[in-house]
Design a protein around this motif. Structure first.
Motif, PDB file in Angstrom:
ATOM      1  N   GLY A   1       0.773  -1.232   0.000  1.00  0.00           N
ATOM      2  CA  GLY A   1       0.000   0.000   0.000  1.00  0.00           C
ATOM      3  C   GLY A   1       0.803   1.280   0.000  1.00  0.00           C
ATOM      4  O   GLY A   1       0.294   2.338   0.367  1.00  0.00           O
ATOM      5  N   VAL A   2       2.080   1.229  -0.404  1.00  0.00           N
ATOM      6  CA  VAL A   2       2.909   2.445  -0.425  1.00  0.00           C
ATOM      7  C   VAL A   2       2.445   3.331  -1.575  1.00  0.00           C
ATOM      8  O   VAL A   2       2.540   2.960  -2.739  1.00  0.00           O
ATOM      9  CB  VAL A   2       4.402   2.104  -0.573  1.00  0.00           C
ATOM     10  N   SER A   3       1.935   4.515  -1.246  1.00  0.00           N
ATOM     11  CA  SER A   3       1.474   5.447  -2.277  1.00  0.00           C
ATOM     12  C   SER A   3       2.548   6.445  -2.658  1.00  0.00           C
ATOM     13  O   SER A   3       2.567   6.947  -3.781  1.00  0.00           O
ATOM     14  CB  SER A   3       0.233   6.208  -1.793  1.00  0.00           C
ATOM     15  N   HIS A   4       3.460   6.769  -1.700  1.00  0.00           N
ATOM     16  CA  HIS A   4       4.519   7.746  -1.940  1.00  0.00           C
ATOM     17  C   HIS A   4       5.874   7.190  -1.513  1.00  0.00           C
ATOM     18  O   HIS A   4       5.992   6.602  -0.429  1.00  0.00           O
ATOM     19  CB  HIS A   4       4.274   9.034  -1.144  1.00  0.00           C
ATOM     20  N   VAL A   5       6.885   7.381  -2.336  1.00  0.00           N
ATOM     21  CA  VAL A   5       8.279   7.141  -1.955  1.00  0.00           C
ATOM     22  C   VAL A   5       8.997   8.484  -1.993  1.00  0.00           C
ATOM     23  O   VAL A   5       8.937   9.194  -3.003  1.00  0.00           O
ATOM     24  CB  VAL A   5       8.967   6.135  -2.897  1.00  0.00           C
TER      25      VAL A   5
END
Length: 455
Positions: A315-319
């Motif tokens: 569920g990582v939306s931003h790096v």
């Protein structure tokens, strides 16, 4: 009829293995599976260079289960992995396969930070057929005499480059030395650093080497933004980025654990609830933090490359890149944490005036950045970034495989990430395989025997 249509049938696997693959939804081999499973089944040593998400885990699990003797209760296969989290992921996939196979196969996971004395007592009662664990703990159990590796058929060294980086090759050396000479060795690695090659030469017998480029490491759904920090305090910029974008789950990468601690401390001081992942986190706390992250108790995670490598944070939306990593491959690994399963992702890279050469290298690699700035609480385009004096970039010669990994067309994605994320989160399997003869070990043992006879 479903089994007949399963393309894994081309490998002449046992019918019960095909049934399991069909049951877990595996009907078409990935490129790494198609290229390497036949060699593994033939007993060859293998080196597979392939990225996370390529299907490496089942590349070695399928042959292991295919030739496992379920009625023989001794250690038949050992899988080493450099982190506890990777061990847990592989163990989960292995136990799922065994459960579907329904043959009462014994599987044990041995990692640091767990009760060693309890594990020794369990081993005194019964030896598992498949062992998965970190090199340090496996070595400890072998040294104690509790874990018996004298009849192992297959050794899998998972994430070999990370094993090298974290200083665990000597432990793997010890583990391999406790195994028979007629051993099949499978090595999997995302990258192939020069320092790893002597290890491969020493322990593998004429291995089949296969490099599998994965075109989806940086997904079509990911946007890469470039944010100049100029003279601003970088902690201020990171706070602005995290509070402006309102991410579903943001993963912030820093190059050192000291920098991770600094960022986390600063953000906590501003009222944000953040999790840290780095080498100084104690094992028990690390497990607690990872469980909390998986349960979506944190919106912001700050991590180093090595500590986070291989951890499947769904569920990582931003790096967010606090700075450009020293190794270009790490940039690809970082960005590949978002934009999975067809969902949109955003990677924001912070850079200063002294990092123009690094930016030029990434652009030469094929990464298309959109320059942005934060104004009045929102991101806006920087249209004149390339209008300044032309840069003369002293870029390194780039690996064509790496170029192929990032050069791809973007496609338009629809909004609604938060609504879709829960239904789209899936695990992605990972790595490794098996087994080999050890000519060097045999020669060394013969030499020792001769020296003993000469005395």
């Amino acid at each position: 009829m479903a089994e007949a249509a399963n393309q894994f049938g081309q490998f002449n696997l046992k019918p019960e293995i095909i049934s399991v693959l069909t049951a877990i939804g595996f009907t078409t081999p990935t490129p790494v599976q198609a290229k390497l499973i036949p060699d593994v089944l033939q007993g060859r040593d293998v080196v597979g260079q392939s990225q996370t998400g390529s299907g490496k885990t089942h590349t070695f699990l399928i042959p292991i289960f295919n030739q496992l003797e379920s009625d023989q209760h001794y250690v038949q296969a050992v899988i080493t992995t450099p982190s506890r989290e990777l061990a847990a992921q592989i163990t989960k996939a292995t136990k799922l396969f065994a459960e579907k196979l329904d043959q009462n196969i014994t599987i044990s996971e041995f990692v640091g930070g767990t009760d060693k004395l309890r594990q020794i007592k369990q081993l005194e009662k019964q030896q598992p057929q498949i062992v998965i664990g970190t090199p340090g703990r496996i070595k400890d159990l072998v040294t104690s005499g509790a874990l018996k590796l004298h009849a192992v058929k297959q050794l899998v060294v998972d994430e070999a480059d990370m094993t090298l980086d974290m200083g665990f090759l000597s432990e793997v050396d010890f583990i391999a030395g406790a195994m028979p000479e007629a051993l099949q060795t499978l090595v999997f690695s995302a990258t192939m650093p020069e320092k790893l090659k002597p290890f491969l030469k020493k322990y593998l017998d004429n291995p089949h080497f296969e490099s599998i480029p994965v075109s989806t490491v940086i997904a079509d759904t990911i946007d890469n933004w470039l944010l100049a920090t100029k003279s601003k305090d970088k902690n201020d910029v990171i706070y602005q980025v995290l509070t402006t974008g309102n991410p579903y789950l943001a993963l912030v990468f820093a190059n050192t654990k000291e920098r991770v601690k600094n960022i986390a401390s600063n953000l906590r001081g501003r009222g944000l609830k953040v999790a840290e992942i780095h080498g100084d986190i104690e094992p028990r706390e690390r497990r607690r933090v990872m469980k909390a992250i998986q349960n979506l108790e944190y919106q912001y995670v700050i991590a180093t490359d090595l500590a986070a490598r291989g951890i499947d944070i769904a569920g990582v939306s931003h790096v967010i890149n606090d700075e450009i990593p020293d190794e270009l491959e790490f940039f690809v690994h970082r960005v590949g944490r978002t934009g999975r399963n067809g969902l949109p992702g955003l990677a924001i890279t912070l850079y200063g005036p002294d990092e123009e050469a690094e930016v030029a290298e990434l652009e030469a690699l094929g990464i298309n950045f959109k320059a942005k700035r934060i104004e009045n609480g929102e991101f806006t385009d920087v249209k004149d970034r390339r209008a300044r004096k032309q840069r003369v970039a002293t870029t390194k010669k780039l690996d064509p495989t790496m170029v192929g990994m990032v050069k791809k067309k973007k496609k338009i994605v629809k909004p609604g990430y938060k609504r879709r994320i829960k239904s789209a989160i899936k695990r992605q399997d990972q790595m490794d395989r098996r087994v080999s003869k050890r000519e060097d070990m045999r020669a060394e043992r013969k030499a020792n025997k001769r020296r003993g006879q000469d005395k």
